[in-house]
Design a protein around this motif. Sequence first.
Motif, PDB file in Angstrom:
ATOM      1  N   SER A 546       0.837  -1.202   0.000  1.00 38.60           N
ATOM      2  CA  SER A 546       0.000   0.000   0.000  1.00 38.60           C
ATOM      3  C   SER A 546       0.875   1.256   0.000  1.00 38.60           C
ATOM      4  O   SER A 546       0.779   2.113   0.886  1.00 38.60           O
ATOM      5  N   ALA A 547       1.730   1.346  -1.011  1.00 38.56           N
ATOM      6  CA  ALA A 547       2.747   2.401  -1.009  1.00 38.56           C
ATOM      7  C   ALA A 547       2.974   2.954  -2.409  1.00 38.56           C
ATOM      8  O   ALA A 547       2.760   2.259  -3.413  1.00 38.56           O
ATOM      9  N   ASP A 548       3.421   4.208  -2.451  1.00 34.36           N
ATOM     10  CA  ASP A 548       3.888   4.866  -3.664  1.00 34.36           C
ATOM     11  C   ASP A 548       5.363   5.194  -3.480  1.00 34.36           C
ATOM     12  O   ASP A 548       5.760   5.769  -2.460  1.00 34.36           O
ATOM     13  N   LEU A 549       6.168   4.852  -4.469  1.00 33.70           N
ATOM     14  CA  LEU A 549       7.590   5.186  -4.474  1.00 33.70           C
ATOM     15  C   LEU A 549       7.854   6.092  -5.669  1.00 33.70           C
ATOM     16  O   LEU A 549       7.518   5.744  -6.803  1.00 33.70           O
ATOM     17  N   PHE A 550       8.443   7.261  -5.409  1.00 35.43           N
ATOM     18  CA  PHE A 550       8.625   8.259  -6.464  1.00 35.43           C
ATOM     19  C   PHE A 550      10.065   8.328  -6.971  1.00 35.43           C
ATOM     20  O   PHE A 550      10.287   8.572  -8.153  1.00 35.43           O
ATOM     21  N   SER A 551      11.034   8.158  -6.071  1.00 37.73           N
ATOM     22  CA  SER A 551      12.427   8.237  -6.509  1.00 37.73           C
ATOM     23  C   SER A 551      13.328   7.560  -5.495  1.00 37.73           C
ATOM     24  O   SER A 551      12.978   7.386  -4.325  1.00 37.73           O
TER      25      SER A 551
END
Length: 555
Positions: A546-551
């Motif tokens: 349940s996560a967003d990784l951007f960089s």
Amino acid sequence: MQPRRQDMNRREFLGLAAAGATGAALTHSSPEGAQAMAGPDHAVRHGSPYHGLTPPYTLASNVVYFHDWRYVDTGGFRWAGSNGQGVPMWGTDPVPPMHLEHHNMPLGIHLEAQPAQKTEPVLTAEQASELFLFGGTCIHDEGRYRLWYECWPGEDIGTDRMGVFNLLRYAESGDGVEWKFPSLGAVEYQSSRNNNIAYGGPVTPESGYHGGSVFKDPSAPPEERYKAFHLGHISQDGLARYRERRPDDIDPFHLGGERVPALFGAVSPDGLRFTQLPEPLVVQTSDTHNVCTYDVVTGRYVAYVRSWFFNRRTIGRTESNDFRRFPLPEELFWPNAVRAPYELWYANAKTMMPGTVDYHVMFPLLWSLPEDRFEFHLATSPDGIVWGFVPGGAVCEPGPPGAWDTGVTAPGLGMVALPGDRIGILYCGTPVPHKYPRRPPMGALAWAWWPKGRLVALRATIEGSFALYPLRFTGRNVHVNFRTRPSGYVQVEAIGPDGKVLSGRSFEDCDPLTGDELDRVVTWRGKSDLGHPEEAAVALRFRLRSADLFSVEFK
């Protein structure tokens, strides 16, 4: 964050395998060296500088943005028998009971373009004089925001000069909100030099000025450090002379009129007063925002323009090692079968992620004819040559009925870092659609912005996992830009050049990453140093819930 070298050439940027293995330096860092590598012929296409390369990859900007899958390992698999050994694909023995085993397979993740947030107008037509034409060019240069914006002179409205002899005006700001309009004294207009006109209008009485941009050229001598790139026109006699010299560089579109569209260039030492180059750069019809830049990786000038394919507006690309001469563009995007038959790609708004040399970004402007509606999308590229759209739909749409931007929402040029840990581009909005009858003053500029680095999310809705290819970088700590739901987390483990987990850097050792942070250092039982040998390639594996990784950035 700053790129490691501003004058790097293609070989330095790529970190070719031989140099990576031996540590040998490859030095052709002068603009002349880069251009020599590019070759003498302006029309030669060189393809992607990544073509044929295999891991480990060298990070030119020391960061991985998840704009595409470029550094995400595709993974592998095998059919294994009950004894755990792989079963050969070919043989004469009976096929035993088998199962499929995955290794580093990216599962449960997808990429999603993030919608921009929008400010209220920071610049109006009343403030800036006359009538806006889209969003201009913004550069963060020497500690200030510098804006070159295009206006339609009020006296041309309703005449055949309308939109042909536009003015390029200049403004600057310390914060991107409060703008000043310095008197440049460069152009006499309406019997006065007390104005902020840098180019166009009286300076271009023969060609005119329309749909232009400005860029800073790090390879140029001081007197040509800034360059303008725009649409103009030549006469039929001028076309005949041009045809004698360059018969192959002529767009067949719109050749029959008294005046023939062509793209022109101009140069300036400071961006405050420009001198037009005497000859067209190429005879091409592109009555929209034309973008040109100097690519420090390839040492070539690259332009993104409107082109035409089966009588539909498209986005084209052309490159040259001589700013004074370009070949005809080749199509990048056209309204293919994914789009509706009445949708057109109107403009491109090509730019770069701030502080990088290898994260090319484009905001293609989609025009829906039945609604006369503009919205812009997101496309990305590792090299400016190979492009793809990011899933997720439009990143910026018109405002609600009655809003100042309910009609047109058109991207400007130049993504910049903004105060408050943000990145953004200026966009132009109007209260009426593109072809609706217009009455001045009209148009305003506002920021379309994102939290720092958060243009695209690598998202695990429930659970996901993936690995990065082995990478070479500077720094010994891993920083992540991420966001989790209350039940979510991110975990990281590091793999050394021998393919084994680095000591103490496993998933089990990783301190949980939860919450919402733009820059969080990864730690393993409180330790942040990766512990890898200097200059060795490292691969990272990720588990997400349940996560967003951007960089992922290395420092």
